[in-house]
Design an enzyme around this catalytic site. Structure first.
Site, PDB file in Angstrom:
ATOM      1  N   LYS A   1       0.849  -1.179   0.000  1.00 21.35           N
ATOM      2  CA  LYS A   1       0.000   0.000   0.000  1.00 21.35           C
ATOM      3  C   LYS A   1       0.900   1.252   0.000  1.00 21.35           C
ATOM      4  O   LYS A   1       2.025   1.167   0.502  1.00 21.35           O
ATOM      5  CB  LYS A   1      -0.937  -0.015   1.206  1.00 21.35           C
ATOM      6  CG  LYS A   1      -0.230   0.297   2.529  1.00 21.35           C
ATOM      7  CD  LYS A   1      -1.093   1.132   3.413  1.00 21.35           C
ATOM      8  CE  LYS A   1      -0.382   1.598   4.635  1.00 21.35           C
ATOM      9  NZ  LYS A   1      -0.122   2.992   4.771  1.00 21.35           N
TER      10      LYS A   1
ATOM     11  N   ASP B   1      -1.666  -5.133   2.807  1.00 21.25           N
ATOM     12  CA  ASP B   1      -1.877  -4.169   3.880  1.00 21.25           C
ATOM     13  C   ASP B   1      -1.444  -4.951   5.117  1.00 21.25           C
ATOM     14  O   ASP B   1      -2.171  -5.830   5.576  1.00 21.25           O
ATOM     15  CB  ASP B   1      -3.351  -3.765   3.972  1.00 21.25           C
ATOM     16  CG  ASP B   1      -3.607  -2.773   5.087  1.00 21.25           C
ATOM     17  OD1 ASP B   1      -2.745  -2.672   5.987  1.00 21.25           O
ATOM     18  OD2 ASP B   1      -4.651  -2.106   5.079  1.00 21.25           O
ATOM     19  N   HIS B   2      -0.254  -4.645   5.644  1.00 20.37           N
ATOM     20  CA  HIS B   2       0.337  -5.547   6.635  1.00 20.37           C
ATOM     21  C   HIS B   2      -0.510  -5.666   7.901  1.00 20.37           C
ATOM     22  O   HIS B   2      -0.343  -6.589   8.685  1.00 20.37           O
ATOM     23  CB  HIS B   2       1.774  -5.121   6.983  1.00 20.37           C
ATOM     24  CG  HIS B   2       1.836  -3.905   7.846  1.00 20.37           C
ATOM     25  ND1 HIS B   2       1.859  -2.644   7.330  1.00 20.37           N
ATOM     26  CD2 HIS B   2       1.858  -3.769   9.196  1.00 20.37           C
ATOM     27  CE1 HIS B   2       1.898  -1.775   8.320  1.00 20.37           C
ATOM     28  NE2 HIS B   2       1.895  -2.416   9.462  1.00 20.37           N
TER      29      HIS B   2
ATOM     30  N   LYS C   1      -1.477  -9.172  10.940  1.00 11.25           N
ATOM     31  CA  LYS C   1      -1.300  -9.191  12.393  1.00 11.25           C
ATOM     32  C   LYS C   1      -2.232 -10.235  13.016  1.00 11.25           C
ATOM     33  O   LYS C   1      -3.410 -10.303  12.678  1.00 11.25           O
ATOM     34  CB  LYS C   1      -1.625  -7.820  12.989  1.00 11.25           C
ATOM     35  CG  LYS C   1      -0.578  -6.759  12.730  1.00 11.25           C
ATOM     36  CD  LYS C   1      -1.018  -5.444  13.359  1.00 11.25           C
ATOM     37  CE  LYS C   1      -0.024  -4.344  13.059  1.00 11.25           C
ATOM     38  NZ  LYS C   1       1.218  -4.453  13.828  1.00 11.25           N
TER      39      LYS C   1
ATOM     40  N   GLU D   1      -0.869   7.129  16.656  1.00 10.78           N
ATOM     41  CA  GLU D   1       0.591   6.995  16.695  1.00 10.78           C
ATOM     42  C   GLU D   1       1.153   8.119  17.551  1.00 10.78           C
ATOM     43  O   GLU D   1       0.650   9.250  17.491  1.00 10.78           O
ATOM     44  CB  GLU D   1       1.181   7.145  15.292  1.00 10.78           C
ATOM     45  CG  GLU D   1       0.852   6.032  14.342  1.00 10.78           C
ATOM     46  CD  GLU D   1       1.408   6.347  12.957  1.00 10.78           C
ATOM     47  OE1 GLU D   1       2.491   5.861  12.641  1.00 10.78           O
ATOM     48  OE2 GLU D   1       0.761   7.106  12.228  1.00 10.78           O
TER      49      GLU D   1
ATOM     50  N   ASP E   1      -3.135   7.838   4.075  1.00  9.77           N
ATOM     51  CA  ASP E   1      -2.107   6.973   4.666  1.00  9.77           C
ATOM     52  C   ASP E   1      -2.710   5.886   5.561  1.00  9.77           C
ATOM     53  O   ASP E   1      -2.257   4.747   5.557  1.00  9.77           O
ATOM     54  CB  ASP E   1      -1.122   7.832   5.473  1.00  9.77           C
ATOM     55  CG  ASP E   1       0.065   7.026   5.951  1.00  9.77           C
ATOM     56  OD1 ASP E   1       0.587   6.218   5.161  1.00  9.77           O
ATOM     57  OD2 ASP E   1       0.488   7.184   7.114  1.00  9.77           O
TER      58      ASP E   1
ATOM     59  N   HIS F   1      -5.842   0.926   6.493  1.00 11.54           N
ATOM     60  CA  HIS F   1      -5.896   0.267   7.807  1.00 11.54           C
ATOM     61  C   HIS F   1      -7.258   0.449   8.492  1.00 11.54           C
ATOM     62  O   HIS F   1      -7.877  -0.507   8.953  1.00 11.54           O
ATOM     63  CB  HIS F   1      -4.842   0.841   8.757  1.00 11.54           C
ATOM     64  CG  HIS F   1      -3.429   0.603   8.319  1.00 11.54           C
ATOM     65  ND1 HIS F   1      -3.077  -0.411   7.475  1.00 11.54           N
ATOM     66  CD2 HIS F   1      -2.289   1.250   8.620  1.00 11.54           C
ATOM     67  CE1 HIS F   1      -1.770  -0.372   7.286  1.00 11.54           C
ATOM     68  NE2 HIS F   1      -1.267   0.633   7.963  1.00 11.54           N
TER      69      HIS F   1
ATOM     70  N   LYS G   1      -1.226  11.422  14.023  1.00 12.60           N
ATOM     71  CA  LYS G   1       0.167  11.361  14.466  1.00 12.60           C
ATOM     72  C   LYS G   1       0.331  12.297  15.652  1.00 12.60           C
ATOM     73  O   LYS G   1      -0.446  13.225  15.837  1.00 12.60           O
ATOM     74  CB  LYS G   1       1.094  11.811  13.334  1.00 12.60           C
ATOM     75  CG  LYS G   1       1.194  10.794  12.211  1.00 12.60           C
ATOM     76  CD  LYS G   1       2.307  11.142  11.267  1.00 12.60           C
ATOM     77  CE  LYS G   1       2.496  10.031  10.254  1.00 12.60           C
ATOM     78  NZ  LYS G   1       2.955   8.763  10.845  1.00 12.60           N
TER      79      LYS G   1
END
Lengths: 513, 393
Positions: free
Chosen positions: A172, A201-202, A206, A240, A259, A264, A364
């Site tokens: 992504k 999409d890592h 998970k 984050e 992003d 996500h 962020k």
């Protein structure tokens, strides 16, 4: 192919966690980059350590850097030693893994580079008995995906009709809007075919994200209450504590919406809102996810200002340290309008979720790194113990914590041990790691293995990507017109005030993770 | 087995412990004391105005031992295991049943906080019992079990597999764990284990640490035959050779289980078997396609490997007028490592180094526990191994 060849492998019966792929040569484009160094090479080593790489596996690093194979093997070794999740590194395994590693300098813009790669792969294929199977991993900037796919196809290394023996993995973001995503999909589909395209999409790799499905569909007690009959609202938080770090060039163009929200956050929404799939397979799971995305009510331009909030962090304090504001970060324009915080109120217009709002927020420089889904239930219809006794009682809630303290928390009311009746909220916590004291595999290990196996269940399908962009594009368009304007928030807080007001208007408030 | 199942290490500074010991005590006292200690630890972790911290418990692990050395080793393994499976473990040290009745007990409760903050509690009760109570193991163990979680009974050494006491003990548990590598008379005990497996309720699992030891060999072989292009060779196997550590006959159980696994999985029918000098066994079987399959195993003197451990495996096959062979050998010069060489058809021989080989007992136990209660592949391999070894006798 004979019947015996397609039947399940009888020797695999009863082998715990047995997963093995056919022999293949894997090519990492951008093999000298950060993703390869920190994630891909250590993950491949760990797969080798678990004997999950197929016999005959070979890896070719391909990048612009003019390195010899030996130099690349040295870098690979250092990468494994520095970033492997399992330590200490097993020298025997590493040595064996390195013996399967090769390197080829390549300029993606030149056809001769792909011809040289083809020759190298053909030789390796013959030497290792890989049977023509190849996995091309694009660990390169997204702008190169189409060039690489076309280069591979032109060199005869990709075909639409080779039954997925040659696969491509792309990271992504998949495009920057619906138009670019559709164009990229078309190029990839013309060169490889959808079955051979693995969009990573890592987050989906998970363990705890997959556990959302286990929690919902392996237990009978939650599903009956998992609807607007009982659920008041759902909050999804992806926070984050870090700032933009060294990614300003990318982030200035992307922002929080592209992003995180487009991928996500919407992925989490699909998992929490989807109907039970018939089976845990690529078609059933991804069909249900796409249905959810299609059920999300699209935004009209004038609605964006009412149902979304965008923010940008100013200087502040995070984890006890003073940090700069976004516009003071290196590489960020002094008048940047890029959002580092996004909050959205979404409506899922289907039978199950009508009237239950889904609130998404990401940012962020928030107080801490946390990803969680909070399912807030409605209050009981009648206060048996009276208003005074239940003054401190909050509605029931189930919180699915994705990171960092993976687990599930259930909030309910309990009697305070005093002479009278007073009810207070208490939490019952399940910590994933205190019941399963395993070092869970890294998401990339799982996803690389799935790609080698040709199992796309945890990868994003083309229509999923495009449906997500269809939701995001109108928001992006309105935001570019300054609707709503970017609001600043002090680093170390949970975003701008407008984000609180988004919920206060509906008599709700954000949960503090 | 895949390495993510390795134990996590606990850091001593993150452990709070309570200990209690008593001689000539009663089970009622032990149960009450265990309850007090467990509650005290839960309260101790919480702040003044917090609820006691609940801790997970996923299993009871009961070990029956009959020697000091084994008891110490088992105690240590159980504590290690708690880093993986929050649990209550009970070690029952069986002294002589002919002595006067007496129970000495020790309890140790450890509250760990893992690096990631996860709280883990492990309670270990050690009972030294002599006298008639030993004939009523259930009455000693059952009051100490945590309810509603699985109970695994690890009977070390050579368990009395044909004894009625075994069936009484099995009433307690969901899984019986033995280690056929430690059997005093491996052949007799293997047959008894096969009989026991056939006779107990299907709700009770029978597990063997020695079976877990050969898991990696099975996994590697399965991987080799996984590609569709090699699957035909699986059904064309005509020769299997297995080397195991030992001298003379030694302990052939692992080799027998490996051969039994292949024959029962691939549907080979045993025709005849014979044992020769130096531990050699040759068995002749018939594949479903009608071609003969020769299975041979032999003992090989080995300095570093425990007796009975599989050292090497070779398989030959013919399919579609092409041959394939795969050989896997432990590398004596590098612990935990093996070399795999294979040739398929006219292709060149490919050589690859693999992580394989001996695992600690705690790792093997974890493997069995993760595997689940009843492993039908083990049970049918056990039956086939027993038939093969009996025919060879």
């Amino acid at each position: 192919m004979t019947e015996a060849a397609t039947a399940p492998n009888p020797l695999a019966e009863g082998l715990h966690e047995y997963r093995t792929a056919s022999p293949a040569v894997m090519v990492i484009f951008g093999a000298t980059g950060d993703l390869s160094n920190r994630k891909l090479l250590p993950s491949l080593y760990n797969l080798a350590k678990q004997r999950l790489l197929p016999p005959g596996f070979a890896l070719v690093g391909a990048a612009i850097d003019d390195l010899s194979a030996d130099e690349f093997r040295k870098r690979t070794s250092a990468s494994v030693r520095d970033h492997s999740r399992t330590q200490p590194v097993d020298d025997g395994v590493l040595e064996s893994f390195l013996s399967s590693v090769d390197y080829l300098p390549i300029d993606f813009s030149k056809p001769e580079g792909f011809q040289a790669l083809k020759q190298r792969l053909d030789a390796l294929d013959h030497e290792r008995g890989a049977g023509g199977n190849a996995l091309y991993y694009c660990a390169t900037p997204p702008t190169t995906y189409a060039t690489i796919a076309q280069g591979l196809a032109a060199a005869g290394m990709a075909r639409r009709d080779d039954q997925g023996r040659r696969r491509i993995v792309v990271e992504k973001p998949f495009g920057t809007d619906l138009k670019s995503a559709t164009e990229l999909n078309l190029v990839l589909q013309r060169t490889f075919g959808e079955d051979a395209i693995f969009r990573i999409d890592h987050y989906l790799g998970k363990e705890t994200v997959q556990n959302i499905l286990a929690f919902r569909f392996a237990n009978a007690i939650f599903e009956p209450i998992w609807s607007s009959h009982y659920v008041d609202s759902v909050q999804i938080t992806v926070a984050e504590e870090l700032g933009v770090e060294h990614r300003a060039a990318y982030y200035e163009k992307a922002g929080a919406l592209r992003d995180i929200v487009q991928n996500h956050a919407l992925q989490l929404l699909t998992l929490v809102a989807m109907e039970p799939p018939v089976a845990f397979d690529a078609v059933a799971v991804r069909d249900e996810k796409v249905k959810v995305l299609r059920s999300v009510r699209p935004f009209h331009e004038d609605e964006v200002a009412r149902a979304t909030v965008r923010g940008q962090y100013a200087e502040g304090w995070v984890l006890g340290e003073q940090v700069a504001g976004y516009r003071q970060e290196p590489g960020v324009a002094a008048d940047s309008q890029t959002e580092t915080f996004a909050a959205l109120r979404l409506r899922v217009d289907n039978w199950r979720w009508a009237h239950t709002p889904f609130y998404l927020r990401t940012g962020k420089r928030l107080p801490k790194r946390v990803t969680e889904i909070r399912v807030q239930f409605k209050r009981p219809p009648h206060l048996t113990f009276g208003r005074e006794a239940t003054r401190d009682l909050e509605p029931n809630a189930i919180t699915l914590r994705i990171q960092p303290e993976e687990g599930i928390s259930l909030r309910f009311g309990a009697k305070v041990p005093t002479a009278g009746i007073r009810i207070r909220s208490v939490n019952m916590d399940f910590l994933y790691m205190s019941s399963f004291l395993l070092d869970a595999p890294d998401a990339y290990e799982r996803l690389i293995m799935d790609a080698l196996l040709g199992d796309p269940t945890l990868f994003t399908r083309a229509d999923e990507v495009e449906t997500a962009w269809r939701l995001i594009d109108p928001i992006e368009t309105a935001w570019r017109q300054g609707k709503p304007p970017v609001q600043t928030y002090a680093a170390g807080t949970w975003g701008p005030e407008a984000a609180d007001k988004l919920l206060e208007g509906e008599d709700r408030e954000w949960h503090r993770p | 087995m895949a390495s993510p199942l390795k134990l996590r290490t606990l850091e001593p500074e993150r452990v709070r412990s309570l200990e209690w010991q008593a001689e000539g005590t009663t089970m009622a006292d032990i149960v009450a004391q265990l309850s007090r200690m467990s509650a005290k630890l839960a309260h101790g972790d919480a702040g003044d105005d917090e609820h006691p911290h609940p801790r997970n418990c996923v299993m009871n692990m009961v070990a029956l031992v009959d020697g000091d050395q084994v008891a110490r080793k088992v105690g240590s393994i159980m504590a290690d295991l708690a880093a993986h499976h929050p649990s209550r473990s009970i070690i029952l040290y069986q002294h002589s049943p002919d002595l006067e009745q007496k129970i000495d007990a020790g309890i140790r409760c450890d509250a760990h906080t893992l690096v990631d903050g996860a709280p883990v509690q492990h309670e270990q009760v050690t009972l030294h019992v002599q006298g008639a109570a030993l004939e009523h193991i259930r009455s000693l163990v059952e009051p100490l079990l945590t309810p509603d979680v699985r109970t695994h009974l690890w009977w070390t050494g050579t368990p009395p597999l044909s004894d009625p006491a075994m069936h009484q003990a099995l009433d307690l548990c969901d899984t019986l764990v033995v280690d056929s590598a430690a059997f005093e008379r491996p052949f007799d005990s293997l047959l008894a284990l096969a009989r026991l497996a056939d006779s107990v309720s299907s709700q009770i699992g029978i597990a063997d640490l020695h079976w877990a030891r050969i898991h990696t060999w099975r996994e590697v072989l399965a991987q080799f035959f996984e590609p569709p292009s090699r699957r035909g060779f699986l059904h064309g196997i005509n020769g299997v050779g297995i080397d195991y550590a030992g001298e003379g006959r030694g302990n052939r159980v692992a080799a027998g289980l490996l051969a039994g696994w292949l024959s029962s999985t691939l549907g080979w029918r045993l025709k005849q078997a014979a044992a020769g000098r130096g531990g050699v066994v040759a068995a002749y079987l018939e594949a479903p396609a009608g071609h003969p399959v020769e299975v041979a195993f032999r003992s090989v003197r080995s300095e570093g490997q425990p007796e009975g451990e599989v050292l090497g495996l070779r398989i030959d096959s013919v399919a579609n007028r092409q041959t394939a062979s795969v050989a896997i050998e432990l590398d004596p010069s590098r612990e935990g490592s093996a070399v795999m060489r294979f040739t398929v058809g006219p292709d060149e021989t490919v050589s690859q180094r693999l992580p394989i080989g001996a695992s600690e007992e705690a790792d093997l136990l974890i493997h069995l526990l993760v595997q689940g209660r009843r492993d039908p592949v083990f049970l049918r391999s056990l039956r086939a191994a027993a038939d093969l070894l009996q025919a060879a006798r």
